[in-house]
Design a protein around this motif. Structure first.
Motif, PDB file in Angstrom:
ATOM      1  N   PRO A 105       5.647  -9.872  -1.920  1.00  0.00           N
ATOM      2  CA  PRO A 105       6.231  -9.707  -3.254  1.00  0.00           C
ATOM      3  C   PRO A 105       5.984  -8.329  -3.862  1.00  0.00           C
ATOM      4  O   PRO A 105       6.756  -7.878  -4.703  1.00  0.00           O
ATOM      5  CB  PRO A 105       5.563 -10.810  -4.081  1.00  0.00           C
ATOM      6  CG  PRO A 105       4.399 -11.278  -3.298  1.00  0.00           C
ATOM      7  CD  PRO A 105       4.665 -10.951  -1.862  1.00  0.00           C
ATOM      8  N   ARG A 106       4.954  -7.627  -3.408  1.00  0.00           N
ATOM      9  CA  ARG A 106       4.683  -6.277  -3.919  1.00  0.00           C
ATOM     10  C   ARG A 106       5.749  -5.284  -3.473  1.00  0.00           C
ATOM     11  O   ARG A 106       5.867  -4.198  -4.034  1.00  0.00           O
ATOM     12  CB  ARG A 106       3.300  -5.794  -3.454  1.00  0.00           C
ATOM     13  CG  ARG A 106       2.155  -6.661  -3.953  1.00  0.00           C
ATOM     14  CD  ARG A 106       0.855  -6.285  -3.291  1.00  0.00           C
ATOM     15  NE  ARG A 106       0.922  -6.550  -1.858  1.00  0.00           N
ATOM     16  CZ  ARG A 106      -0.027  -6.224  -0.974  1.00  0.00           C
ATOM     17  NH1 ARG A 106      -1.124  -5.605  -1.385  1.00  0.00           N
ATOM     18  NH2 ARG A 106       0.110  -6.509   0.299  1.00  0.00           N
ATOM     19  N   THR A 124       7.991   4.449  -3.420  1.00  0.00           N
ATOM     20  CA  THR A 124       7.073   4.711  -4.518  1.00  0.00           C
ATOM     21  C   THR A 124       5.644   4.821  -3.992  1.00  0.00           C
ATOM     22  O   THR A 124       5.338   4.375  -2.873  1.00  0.00           O
ATOM     23  CB  THR A 124       7.115   3.592  -5.579  1.00  0.00           C
ATOM     24  OG1 THR A 124       6.565   2.393  -5.015  1.00  0.00           O
ATOM     25  CG2 THR A 124       8.532   3.349  -6.091  1.00  0.00           C
ATOM     26  N   GLU A 125       4.771   5.392  -4.806  1.00  0.00           N
ATOM     27  CA  GLU A 125       3.363   5.515  -4.403  1.00  0.00           C
ATOM     28  C   GLU A 125       2.742   4.144  -4.168  1.00  0.00           C
ATOM     29  O   GLU A 125       1.994   3.948  -3.207  1.00  0.00           O
ATOM     30  CB  GLU A 125       2.575   6.286  -5.455  1.00  0.00           C
ATOM     31  CG  GLU A 125       1.144   6.553  -5.035  1.00  0.00           C
ATOM     32  CD  GLU A 125       0.392   7.438  -6.009  1.00  0.00           C
ATOM     33  OE1 GLU A 125      -0.809   7.660  -5.780  1.00  0.00           O
ATOM     34  OE2 GLU A 125       0.990   7.919  -6.997  1.00  0.00           O
ATOM     35  N   ASP A 126       3.053   3.173  -5.031  1.00  0.00           N
ATOM     36  CA  ASP A 126       2.512   1.821  -4.841  1.00  0.00           C
ATOM     37  C   ASP A 126       3.025   1.192  -3.550  1.00  0.00           C
ATOM     38  O   ASP A 126       2.258   0.568  -2.806  1.00  0.00           O
ATOM     39  CB  ASP A 126       2.861   0.930  -6.041  1.00  0.00           C
ATOM     40  CG  ASP A 126       2.060   1.283  -7.282  1.00  0.00           C
ATOM     41  OD1 ASP A 126       1.011   1.960  -7.176  1.00  0.00           O
ATOM     42  OD2 ASP A 126       2.493   0.872  -8.384  1.00  0.00           O
ATOM     43  N   VAL A 131       2.308  -0.566   2.194  1.00  0.00           N
ATOM     44  CA  VAL A 131       2.732  -0.482   3.595  1.00  0.00           C
ATOM     45  C   VAL A 131       1.604   0.084   4.460  1.00  0.00           C
ATOM     46  O   VAL A 131       1.359  -0.416   5.559  1.00  0.00           O
ATOM     47  CB  VAL A 131       4.028   0.334   3.746  1.00  0.00           C
ATOM     48  CG1 VAL A 131       4.346   0.594   5.210  1.00  0.00           C
ATOM     49  CG2 VAL A 131       5.194  -0.387   3.069  1.00  0.00           C
ATOM     50  N   CYS A 132       0.912   1.100   3.971  1.00  0.00           N
ATOM     51  CA  CYS A 132      -0.212   1.655   4.743  1.00  0.00           C
ATOM     52  C   CYS A 132      -1.280   0.594   4.981  1.00  0.00           C
ATOM     53  O   CYS A 132      -1.825   0.490   6.090  1.00  0.00           O
ATOM     54  CB  CYS A 132      -0.801   2.869   4.032  1.00  0.00           C
ATOM     55  SG  CYS A 132       0.225   4.354   4.170  1.00  0.00           S
ATOM     56  N   THR A 133      -1.556  -0.214   3.969  1.00  0.00           N
ATOM     57  CA  THR A 133      -2.547  -1.293   4.130  1.00  0.00           C
ATOM     58  C   THR A 133      -2.055  -2.320   5.155  1.00  0.00           C
ATOM     59  O   THR A 133      -2.805  -2.708   6.048  1.00  0.00           O
ATOM     60  CB  THR A 133      -2.812  -1.979   2.772  1.00  0.00           C
ATOM     61  OG1 THR A 133      -3.349  -1.000   1.866  1.00  0.00           O
ATOM     62  CG2 THR A 133      -3.803  -3.120   2.918  1.00  0.00           C
ATOM     63  N   LEU A 134      -0.796  -2.729   5.025  1.00  0.00           N
ATOM     64  CA  LEU A 134      -0.232  -3.684   5.987  1.00  0.00           C
ATOM     65  C   LEU A 134      -0.249  -3.111   7.404  1.00  0.00           C
ATOM     66  O   LEU A 134      -0.401  -3.855   8.371  1.00  0.00           O
ATOM     67  CB  LEU A 134       1.193  -4.053   5.588  1.00  0.00           C
ATOM     68  CG  LEU A 134       1.378  -4.878   4.304  1.00  0.00           C
ATOM     69  CD1 LEU A 134       2.851  -5.020   3.979  1.00  0.00           C
ATOM     70  CD2 LEU A 134       0.699  -6.227   4.420  1.00  0.00           C
TER      71      LEU A 134
END
Length: 137
Positions: A105-106, A124-126, A131-134
Motif C-alpha cells: 500500500p505504500r 518519489t523519495e518515499d 523499494v530499496c528496503t523491499l
C-alpha cells in the motif's frame, strides 16, 4: 537529488548489459514518448534510478545513476528526441516485482503501479526508500 525508473525489455537491453558498460554507462536511447523524454530532460548528473525489466520478469533489478544530462538521441535525426546516459551502480539483493509493488500500500501511487506503460518515470523519495528496503538494500 531526484529519483527515476528506467524500463527496458531484457531481451533488448538487460541489467547485465548495462553493468557491462561500466563507468562509461550507456545512452538511454530510443524513447519516443514526450512525457518520458521530458522526464529525461529534467534529470541531473548524479540522479539515481531503478533499472526495471519489463515484459520478461517485470521486476526492478538494480540501481543506475545519470552520468550525462539530456542530449540528442543518436538513434534518430529527429531533433525532438533526447536521452540521458546512465551507468549501473548496484543490483538489488532481491528483485522487486511489479506484483510486489502493487501489493504494497505504500506504493499505491507509484507511477510504476499507476502508469505501467511509461518507460521513464519519476519516483518519489518515499517510494525509493520502500523499494530499496523491499530489494534488500
Amino acid at each position: 537529488m531526484a529519483y527515476w525508473l528506467f524500463k527496458s525489455e531484457p531481451d533488448a537491453w538487460s541489467w547485465d548489459q548495462q553493468v557491462a558498460k561500466g563507468e562509461a554507462g550507456e545512452e538511454w536511447h530510443g524513447v519516443r514518448n514526450y512525457q518520458a523524454r521530458n522526464n529525461m530532460r529534467a534529470m541531473k548528473i548524479g540522479d539515481l534510478g531503478f533499472f526495471y525489466h519489463s515484459n520478461v520478469g517485470k521486476e526492478i533489478v538494480g540501481i543506475v545513476e545519470v552520468c550525462a544530462t539530456s542530449h540528442p538521441d543518436s538513434t534518430t535525426d529527429d531533433p525532438r528526441w533526447d536521452c540521458v546516459d546512465i551507468k549501473a551502480v548496484k543490483p538489488l539483493k532481491r528483485p522487486v516485482t511489479l506484483e510486489d509493488a502493487k501489493a504494497d500500500p505504500r506504493l499505491a501511487e507509484m507511477a510504476l503501479v499507476k502508469n505501467t506503460r511509461l518507460s521513464v518515470q519519476p519516483v518519489t523519495e518515499d517510494e525509493w526508500k520502500v523499494v530499496c528496503t523491499l530489494g534488500g538494500l
